[in-house]
Design a protein around this motif. Structure first.
Motif, PDB file in Angstrom:
ATOM      1  N   MET A   1       0.747  -1.523   0.038  1.00  0.00           N
ATOM      2  CA  MET A   1      -0.026  -0.012   0.129  1.00  0.00           C
ATOM      3  C   MET A   1       0.831   1.241  -0.166  1.00  0.00           C
ATOM      4  SD  MET A   1      -2.859   1.077  -0.401  1.00  0.00           S
ATOM      5  CE  MET A   1      -4.004  -0.422   0.305  1.00  0.00           C
ATOM      6  N   ILE A   2       0.243   2.056  -0.684  1.00  0.00           N
ATOM      7  CA  ILE A   2       1.508   3.588  -0.705  1.00  0.00           C
ATOM      8  C   ILE A   2       1.408   4.160   0.658  1.00  0.00           C
ATOM      9  CG2 ILE A   2       0.724   3.797  -3.148  1.00  0.00           C
ATOM     10  CD1 ILE A   2      -1.293   5.966  -2.481  1.00  0.00           C
ATOM     11  N   SER A   3       2.200   5.140   0.634  1.00  0.00           N
ATOM     12  CA  SER A   3       2.581   5.826   1.888  1.00  0.00           C
ATOM     13  C   SER A   3       1.518   7.265   1.706  1.00  0.00           C
ATOM     14  CB  SER A   3       3.958   6.099   2.468  1.00  0.00           C
ATOM     15  OG  SER A   3       3.870   7.038   3.370  1.00  0.00           O
ATOM     16  N   ILE A   4       0.708   7.651   2.500  1.00  0.00           N
ATOM     17  CA  ILE A   4      -0.049   8.801   2.544  1.00  0.00           C
ATOM     18  C   ILE A   4      -0.007   9.654   3.627  1.00  0.00           C
ATOM     19  CG2 ILE A   4      -1.653   8.096   0.576  1.00  0.00           C
ATOM     20  CD1 ILE A   4      -3.739   7.603   2.504  1.00  0.00           C
ATOM     21  N   ASN A   5       0.994   9.421   4.596  1.00  0.00           N
ATOM     22  CA  ASN A   5       1.151   9.954   5.816  1.00  0.00           C
ATOM     23  C   ASN A   5       1.151  11.299   5.506  1.00  0.00           C
ATOM     24  OD1 ASN A   5       0.663   7.482   7.226  1.00  0.00           O
ATOM     25  ND2 ASN A   5       2.749   7.034   7.466  1.00  0.00           N
ATOM     26  N   GLU A   6       1.914  11.838   4.582  1.00  0.00           N
ATOM     27  CA  GLU A   6       2.290  13.204   4.525  1.00  0.00           C
ATOM     28  C   GLU A   6       1.125  13.977   4.237  1.00  0.00           C
ATOM     29  OE1 GLU A   6       3.838  13.933   0.214  1.00  0.00           O
ATOM     30  OE2 GLU A   6       4.245  12.067   0.449  1.00  0.00           O
ATOM     31  N   PHE A   7      -0.097  13.194   4.005  1.00  0.00           N
ATOM     32  CA  PHE A   7      -1.119  13.928   3.788  1.00  0.00           C
ATOM     33  C   PHE A   7      -2.039  14.094   4.884  1.00  0.00           C
ATOM     34  CE2 PHE A   7      -0.312  12.481  -0.451  1.00  0.00           C
ATOM     35  CZ  PHE A   7      -0.126  13.653  -1.250  1.00  0.00           C
ATOM     36  N   PHE A   8      -1.989  13.161   5.698  1.00  0.00           N
ATOM     37  CA  PHE A   8      -2.735  12.762   6.933  1.00  0.00           C
ATOM     38  C   PHE A   8      -2.288  13.191   8.192  1.00  0.00           C
ATOM     39  CE2 PHE A   8      -4.452   9.833   3.768  1.00  0.00           C
ATOM     40  CZ  PHE A   8      -5.849  10.655   3.562  1.00  0.00           C
ATOM     41  N   ILE A   9      -0.893  13.101   8.627  1.00  0.00           N
ATOM     42  CA  ILE A   9      -0.411  13.437   9.934  1.00  0.00           C
ATOM     43  C   ILE A   9      -0.531  14.866  10.045  1.00  0.00           C
ATOM     44  CG2 ILE A   9       1.769  13.515  10.883  1.00  0.00           C
ATOM     45  CD1 ILE A   9       2.580  10.805   9.587  1.00  0.00           C
ATOM     46  N   ILE A  86      -6.727   5.195  -5.095  1.00  0.00           N
ATOM     47  CA  ILE A  86      -5.820   5.348  -4.282  1.00  0.00           C
ATOM     48  C   ILE A  86      -4.266   4.987  -4.457  1.00  0.00           C
ATOM     49  CG2 ILE A  86      -5.224   4.281  -1.867  1.00  0.00           C
ATOM     50  CD1 ILE A  86      -7.764   5.738  -1.877  1.00  0.00           C
ATOM     51  N   LEU A  87      -4.276   3.888  -5.131  1.00  0.00           N
ATOM     52  CA  LEU A  87      -2.663   3.647  -5.765  1.00  0.00           C
ATOM     53  C   LEU A  87      -2.090   4.677  -6.590  1.00  0.00           C
ATOM     54  CD1 LEU A  87      -2.673  -0.377  -5.698  1.00  0.00           C
ATOM     55  CD2 LEU A  87      -1.864   1.203  -4.217  1.00  0.00           C
ATOM     56  N   ILE A  88      -3.010   5.029  -7.697  1.00  0.00           N
ATOM     57  CA  ILE A  88      -2.400   5.621  -8.870  1.00  0.00           C
ATOM     58  C   ILE A  88      -2.324   7.199  -8.563  1.00  0.00           C
ATOM     59  CG2 ILE A  88      -2.349   6.081 -11.261  1.00  0.00           C
ATOM     60  CD1 ILE A  88      -1.333   3.302 -10.305  1.00  0.00           C
ATOM     61  N   TYR A  89      -3.723   7.661  -8.461  1.00  0.00           N
ATOM     62  CA  TYR A  89      -4.091   9.088  -8.943  1.00  0.00           C
ATOM     63  C   TYR A  89      -4.146   9.958  -7.417  1.00  0.00           C
ATOM     64  CZ  TYR A  89      -5.710  12.510 -12.254  1.00  0.00           C
ATOM     65  OH  TYR A  89      -5.814  13.561 -13.142  1.00  0.00           O
ATOM     66  N   PHE A  90      -4.255   9.415  -6.398  1.00  0.00           N
ATOM     67  CA  PHE A  90      -4.377  10.171  -5.300  1.00  0.00           C
ATOM     68  C   PHE A  90      -3.127  11.035  -4.909  1.00  0.00           C
ATOM     69  CE2 PHE A  90      -3.966  10.800  -0.858  1.00  0.00           C
ATOM     70  CZ  PHE A  90      -4.935  11.315  -0.248  1.00  0.00           C
ATOM     71  N   LYS A  91      -1.804  10.436  -4.820  1.00  0.00           N
ATOM     72  CA  LYS A  91      -0.856  11.489  -4.564  1.00  0.00           C
ATOM     73  C   LYS A  91      -0.201  12.345  -5.765  1.00  0.00           C
ATOM     74  CE  LYS A  91       4.027  11.171  -2.782  1.00  0.00           C
ATOM     75  NZ  LYS A  91       5.154  10.302  -2.507  1.00  0.00           N
ATOM     76  N   VAL A  92      -0.607  11.781  -6.810  1.00  0.00           N
ATOM     77  CA  VAL A  92      -0.429  12.726  -7.986  1.00  0.00           C
ATOM     78  C   VAL A  92      -1.346  14.006  -8.055  1.00  0.00           C
ATOM     79  CG1 VAL A  92      -0.324  12.929 -10.627  1.00  0.00           C
ATOM     80  CG2 VAL A  92       0.574  10.676  -9.306  1.00  0.00           C
ATOM     81  N   CYS A 116       1.741  -1.957 -12.763  1.00  0.00           N
ATOM     82  CA  CYS A 116       1.047  -1.829 -11.913  1.00  0.00           C
ATOM     83  C   CYS A 116       0.213  -2.985 -11.956  1.00  0.00           C
ATOM     84  CB  CYS A 116       0.388  -0.596 -11.723  1.00  0.00           C
ATOM     85  SG  CYS A 116      -0.608  -0.435  -9.969  1.00  0.00           S
ATOM     86  N   PRO A 117       0.607  -4.162 -10.995  1.00  0.00           N
ATOM     87  CA  PRO A 117      -0.210  -5.458 -11.062  1.00  0.00           C
ATOM     88  C   PRO A 117      -1.467  -5.489 -10.428  1.00  0.00           C
ATOM     89  CG  PRO A 117       1.550  -5.435  -9.681  1.00  0.00           C
ATOM     90  CD  PRO A 117       1.728  -4.250 -10.390  1.00  0.00           C
ATOM     91  N   GLU A 118      -1.611  -4.350  -9.561  1.00  0.00           N
ATOM     92  CA  GLU A 118      -2.979  -4.175  -8.799  1.00  0.00           C
ATOM     93  C   GLU A 118      -4.045  -3.860  -9.586  1.00  0.00           C
ATOM     94  OE1 GLU A 118       0.708  -3.490  -5.967  1.00  0.00           O
ATOM     95  OE2 GLU A 118      -0.089  -2.943  -7.836  1.00  0.00           O
ATOM     96  N   ILE A 119      -3.970  -3.236 -10.771  1.00  0.00           N
ATOM     97  CA  ILE A 119      -4.850  -2.397 -11.448  1.00  0.00           C
ATOM     98  C   ILE A 119      -4.944  -3.398 -13.057  1.00  0.00           C
ATOM     99  CG2 ILE A 119      -5.884  -0.493 -12.801  1.00  0.00           C
ATOM    100  CD1 ILE A 119      -5.225  -0.193  -9.725  1.00  0.00           C
ATOM    101  N   GLN A 120      -6.370  -3.660 -13.332  1.00  0.00           N
ATOM    102  CA  GLN A 120      -6.643  -4.314 -14.526  1.00  0.00           C
ATOM    103  C   GLN A 120      -5.880  -3.479 -15.736  1.00  0.00           C
ATOM    104  OE1 GLN A 120     -10.805  -5.412 -14.581  1.00  0.00           O
ATOM    105  NE2 GLN A 120     -10.652  -6.889 -12.925  1.00  0.00           N
ATOM    106  N   LEU A 121      -5.621  -4.266 -16.554  1.00  0.00           N
ATOM    107  CA  LEU A 121      -4.771  -4.023 -18.005  1.00  0.00           C
ATOM    108  C   LEU A 121      -5.761  -2.987 -18.827  1.00  0.00           C
ATOM    109  CD1 LEU A 121      -2.479  -4.227 -19.620  1.00  0.00           C
ATOM    110  CD2 LEU A 121      -3.415  -5.934 -21.045  1.00  0.00           C
ATOM    111  N   PRO A 122      -7.128  -3.166 -18.925  1.00  0.00           N
ATOM    112  CA  PRO A 122      -7.844  -2.210 -19.625  1.00  0.00           C
ATOM    113  C   PRO A 122      -8.059  -0.658 -19.217  1.00  0.00           C
ATOM    114  CG  PRO A 122      -9.143  -4.251 -19.351  1.00  0.00           C
ATOM    115  CD  PRO A 122      -7.914  -4.206 -18.575  1.00  0.00           C
ATOM    116  N   MET A 123      -7.984  -0.751 -17.580  1.00  0.00           N
ATOM    117  CA  MET A 123      -7.906   0.537 -17.055  1.00  0.00           C
ATOM    118  C   MET A 123      -6.667   1.167 -17.345  1.00  0.00           C
ATOM    119  SD  MET A 123      -9.005   1.602 -13.062  1.00  0.00           S
ATOM    120  CE  MET A 123     -10.586   0.967 -13.334  1.00  0.00           C
TER     121      MET A 123
END
Length: 265
Positions: A1-9, A86-92, A116-123
């Protein structure tokens, strides 16, 4: 899972309520809780150009999926959308207004989409197709902004400096938007920022009439170099136009709604 602490701490004040709502929902999606009281706002209007509303509603629908009659296919598709957010677009998205991080962010986003193996190829293919129309932003002048990005290692910055003095031209052409679309996207998997640096990269400093003599000293000495500090102070304040324009339009609309509800006026 990506680190998003910088946005929430640190709960940094957001310029718009929907930005803050997406932050809170993303944290809840990851089994966390935002500071203060967690609440779910009622859905409002959604325009097809407002991706933020689509992201917010996708997260909400998935969280309350047991209250709907969804097929397994629909649940899986919804899960994929939320995973992409969450994985791709959030931090960007939440760092897109920081100009000095833009070159590295763009390149890393492209690399993540390519592997990115977590996301299906068509997307992923759809996202890559859309991103390919904007690769011309990764040109040699704007790439120089990465020299002031703390997320770029000192060793990479040394490599970038060497590239400025050595590269007269590049095989990565982004003069026209249509040229960028014809590039082999898979070739970006093994590229680093130094490959976007040419002698033309120095034009960024010429455009803003800034000194670039700090490039002649080692990267480790830059924090104490007056020329580097002047550039850093300037480029840290550089605004990303699209983001500022969107916020400005929203502010004007809010102000206008206080005066009249007549669309023609």
């Amino acid at each position: 899972m990506i680190s998003i602490n910088e946005f929430f701490i640190k709960q940094v004040a957001q310029p718009r309520n929907d930005y803050k709502e997406l932050l809170d929902l993303s944290l809840i999606f990851l089994d966390g809780l935002p500071e203060g009281t967690a609440s779910f706002k009622c859905p409002g209007l959604m325009h097809h150009t407002r991706w933020m509303a689509k992201a917010i509603y996708s997260l909400k629908i998935f969280m309350f999926r047991d209250q709907f009659s969804f097929s397994k296919r629909e649940i899986d598709s919804l899960r994929q959308i939320c995973t992409f957010i969450i994985l791709i677009y959030f931090k960007v998205w939440f760092t897109c207004s920081v100009a000095i991080q833009a070159p590295n962010n763009d390149l890393q986003l492209l690399k993540k989409l390519l592997s990115c193996p977590e996301i299906q190829l068509p997307m992923l293919q759809k996202a890559l197709k859309n991103l390919s129309a904007h690769l011309w932003y990764l040109d040699e002048e704007l790439a120089a902004l990465a020299l002031f990005d703390n997320n770029v290692s000192d060793e990479m910055k040394r490599k970038m400096c060497r590239a400025i003095s050595q590269n007269e031209q590049s095989n990565i052409i982004r003069e026209k938007r249509y040229v960028a679309r014809k590039l082999d996207l898979m070739s970006f998997s093994n590229k680093d920022l130094s490959e976007f640096f040419l002698k033309n990269s120095l034009k960024l400093f010429e455009t803003f009439d800034l000194p670039c003599d700090f490039l002649e000293v080692d990267v480790s000495l830059w924090p104490n170099n007056e020329s580097y500090k002047d550039n850093l102070d300037f480029f840290k304040q550089l605004s990303v136009v699209n983001d500022v324009a969107e916020r400005g339009i929203a502010l004007i609309e809010d102000y206008n709604n206080c005066l009249t509800k007549n669309e023609e006026q």
